[in-house]
Design a protein around this motif. Sequence first.
Motif, PDB file in Angstrom:
ATOM      1  N   GLN A 241       1.659   6.652  -6.992  1.00  0.00           N
ATOM      2  CA  GLN A 241       0.617   7.586  -7.416  1.00  0.00           C
ATOM      3  C   GLN A 241       1.080   9.035  -7.274  1.00  0.00           C
ATOM      4  N   THR A 242       1.771   9.340  -6.190  1.00  0.00           N
ATOM      5  CA  THR A 242       2.269  10.695  -5.980  1.00  0.00           C
ATOM      6  C   THR A 242       3.304  11.052  -7.039  1.00  0.00           C
ATOM      7  N   ARG A 243       4.218  10.156  -7.332  1.00  0.00           N
ATOM      8  CA  ARG A 243       5.233  10.406  -8.362  1.00  0.00           C
ATOM      9  C   ARG A 243       4.588  10.559  -9.739  1.00  0.00           C
ATOM     10  N   ALA A 244       3.558   9.784 -10.007  1.00  0.00           N
ATOM     11  CA  ALA A 244       2.853   9.907 -11.288  1.00  0.00           C
ATOM     12  C   ALA A 244       2.205  11.287 -11.406  1.00  0.00           C
ATOM     13  N   ARG A 245       1.636  11.784 -10.301  1.00  0.00           N
ATOM     14  CA  ARG A 245       1.065  13.140 -10.327  1.00  0.00           C
ATOM     15  C   ARG A 245       2.147  14.185 -10.579  1.00  0.00           C
ATOM     16  N   ALA A 246       3.328  13.998  -9.999  1.00  0.00           N
ATOM     17  CA  ALA A 246       4.437  14.936 -10.228  1.00  0.00           C
ATOM     18  C   ALA A 246       4.849  14.922 -11.700  1.00  0.00           C
ATOM     19  N   VAL A 247       4.905  13.763 -12.306  1.00  0.00           N
ATOM     20  CA  VAL A 247       5.246  13.656 -13.730  1.00  0.00           C
ATOM     21  C   VAL A 247       4.200  14.364 -14.579  1.00  0.00           C
TER      22      VAL A 247
ATOM     23  N   MET B  35       0.829  -1.209   0.000  1.00  0.00           N
ATOM     24  CA  MET B  35       0.000   0.000   0.000  1.00  0.00           C
ATOM     25  C   MET B  35       0.863   1.257   0.000  1.00  0.00           C
ATOM     26  N   ARG B  36       1.960   1.255   0.762  1.00  0.00           N
ATOM     27  CA  ARG B  36       2.865   2.406   0.815  1.00  0.00           C
ATOM     28  C   ARG B  36       3.512   2.636  -0.553  1.00  0.00           C
ATOM     29  N   SER B  37       3.922   1.570  -1.196  1.00  0.00           N
ATOM     30  CA  SER B  37       4.543   1.690  -2.522  1.00  0.00           C
ATOM     31  C   SER B  37       3.545   2.197  -3.555  1.00  0.00           C
ATOM     32  N   THR B  38       2.316   1.748  -3.461  1.00  0.00           N
ATOM     33  CA  THR B  38       1.275   2.211  -4.383  1.00  0.00           C
ATOM     34  C   THR B  38       1.022   3.699  -4.206  1.00  0.00           C
ATOM     35  N   GLN B  39       0.953   4.159  -2.967  1.00  0.00           N
ATOM     36  CA  GLN B  39       0.741   5.587  -2.711  1.00  0.00           C
ATOM     37  C   GLN B  39       1.912   6.414  -3.234  1.00  0.00           C
TER      38      GLN B  39
END
Length: 158
Positions: free
Chosen positions: A43-49, A36-40
């Motif tokens: 998702q955050t890194r994808a938003r930054a991209v 779950m931590r890795s998924t979050q």
Amino acid sequence: MINVKNKGFTLIEVLVAMVLLSLGLMGVAALQMESMRSTQNAQTRARAVILAADIAERMRTNRGAALAGAYVTDGEDGANQNCTDDLEGGPTVVCTPVLMADHDLWQWRENLNSPLTGLPGDAVGTIASDAAPVPTFTIEIAWQEKGEDLSYSLVVQL
């Protein structure tokens, strides 16, 4: 001598089985939490991209202002110029390329800290240029997540 046949499990065997089962379940729970931590984080890194690509595309669209340095920022620039429908109620006006760049930076900064599309921990976005004849721009986004400083950089040439 009495011959007694053992039937069933002894108490020690049951306790050993329970300990092994509980250790296995704790391992599965730890694995689930790490997943779950890795998924979050992903998702955050994808938003930054996505946010870095967004401002890069805005710069490509308004290339003249970008080449003139209107998009170079330390993270504090940008103001609502009402160049586009920003849902803030102001009338939409026709803007010069420099005003459009100012408006783009404002919208980008708003998106960085939006609860829906943004990043956690007061995200800051900066854009730097090497000021070469054909400039290279470095878009950097920094944010804090769970006490850790994270960042993403995108280098673009228009």
